[in-house]
Design a protein around this motif. Structure first.
Motif, short mmCIF file in Angstrom:
data_model
loop_
_atom_site.label_atom_id
_atom_site.label_comp_id
_atom_site.label_asym_id
_atom_site.label_seq_id
_atom_site.Cartn_x
_atom_site.Cartn_y
_atom_site.Cartn_z
N THR A 167 -1.00 -7.69 -4.73
CA THR A 167 -1.51 -6.43 -5.28
C THR A 167 -0.63 -5.26 -4.87
OG1 THR A 167 -3.81 -7.22 -5.23
CG2 THR A 167 -3.47 -4.83 -5.26
N LEU A 168 -0.35 -4.40 -5.84
CA LEU A 168 0.30 -3.11 -5.59
C LEU A 168 -0.77 -2.04 -5.70
CD1 LEU A 168 2.80 -1.25 -5.27
CD2 LEU A 168 3.06 -1.35 -7.77
N LEU A 169 -0.97 -1.28 -4.65
CA LEU A 169 -1.96 -0.20 -4.63
C LEU A 169 -1.24 1.13 -4.42
CD1 LEU A 169 -4.88 0.83 -4.65
CD2 LEU A 169 -4.94 0.42 -2.18
N ASN B 253 0.84 -1.19 0.00
CA ASN B 253 0.00 0.00 0.00
C ASN B 253 0.88 1.24 0.00
OD1 ASN B 253 -2.44 1.58 0.33
ND2 ASN B 253 -1.90 1.80 2.50
N VAL B 254 0.72 2.07 -1.04
CA VAL B 254 1.51 3.30 -1.18
C VAL B 254 0.54 4.46 -1.34
CG1 VAL B 254 3.40 4.44 -2.40
CG2 VAL B 254 3.26 1.93 -2.42
N GLN B 255 0.27 5.17 -0.25
CA GLN B 255 -0.70 6.25 -0.27
C GLN B 255 0.02 7.60 -0.16
OE1 GLN B 255 -4.34 5.98 -0.12
NE2 GLN B 255 -4.10 3.80 -0.57
N TYR B 256 -0.09 8.41 -1.19
CA TYR B 256 0.40 9.79 -1.19
C TYR B 256 1.88 9.87 -0.83
CZ TYR B 256 -4.64 10.39 -1.11
OH TYR B 256 -5.98 10.30 -1.40
N VAL C 5 11.48 4.14 -5.21
CA VAL C 5 10.65 3.56 -4.15
C VAL C 5 9.49 2.78 -4.76
CG1 VAL C 5 9.20 4.05 -2.15
CG2 VAL C 5 11.31 5.35 -2.51
N LEU C 6 8.86 3.32 -5.80
CA LEU C 6 7.74 2.61 -6.42
C LEU C 6 8.20 1.30 -7.06
CD1 LEU C 6 5.65 5.50 -8.02
CD2 LEU C 6 5.23 4.26 -5.88
#
Length: 212
Positions: free
Chosen positions: A139-141, A111-114, A126-127
């Motif tokens: 899953t990558l979100l 989970n990558v939020q903002y 990082v992504l």
């Protein structure tokens, strides 16, 4: 001693969290809830977890979550939030300067939020590391701001906002190993610190890695 970008970033975020009792609302991000609500619980990695709202929400749904942040104060608050919510045994917290260090292991959900910062951050690296950490069938979100809020008349700092296709191009995830399940732009209400009502657009990417 020469000040490094990592030290500047750590000092910046530590000061932001120490400036008040709580920086964020304590509620999970709405796009995480929308996109992960139908996923079977497994292991999750929450990058830039802040005070732990997303990680606690995931843990409350049966996930085992590792939350990562640059700020020790944020991680302390996250651990307290998890304990108070009764999910301390399903959460772990690690301090990393993303772009320089990254947690070990693979996860069913990353989970990558903002992951956007006024301080220098190697977002592309990082992504890509986030994608590498997704296990087969996982899953990558990713959720990112698409622009400044409508009420922001003058940008407070120079920023580069991603485009939906631009992030996919930077990730360069091979098909058919990866499948894009959500590629969306969502408009949500946004209120300025002075109470001015407006809106903000967010991009969301939900990408599934194929089974081994």
């Amino acid at each position: 001693m020469t000040e490094t970008p990592a030290l500047r970033a750590a000092d910046f975020w530590e000061a932001r969290y120490r400036d008040g009792d709580r920086l964020w609302s304590g509620r999970p991000n709405t796009l995480l809830v929308r996109e992960a609500g139908d996923l079977a619980p497994g292991t999750a990695l929450d990058l830039g977890c802040g005070e732990g709202a997303d990680a606690v929400w995931l843990a409350s749904r049966g996930w085992r979550v590792t939350g990562v942040d640059i700020s020790r104060t944020a991680l302390e608050r996250a651990a307290l939030h998890a304990a108070e919510a009764g999910v301390g045994d399903r959460t772990a917290w690690e301090r990393h300067v993303l772009g320089e260090s990254f947690p070990e292991g693979s996860f069913d959900l990353v989970n990558v939020q903002y992951l956007q910062s006024p301080i220098a951050l190697d977002q592309r690296r990082v992504l890509r590391q986030a994608a590498d950490a997704v296990t087969a069938g996982g899953t990558l979100l990713i959720v990112m701001h698409a622009n400044w809020p409508s009420w922001q008349s003058e940008p407070p700092f120079e920023a580069r906002f991603p485009t939906p296709r631009g992030v996919l191009d930077e990730l360069a995830l091979p098909e058919p190993e990866w499948t894009v399940q959500t590629l969306d732009t969502v408009r949500r209400a946004s209120v300025s610190p002075e109470g001015v009502e407006g809106h903000r657009d967010d991009h969301v990417w939900r990408i599934r890695r194929g089974d081994a």
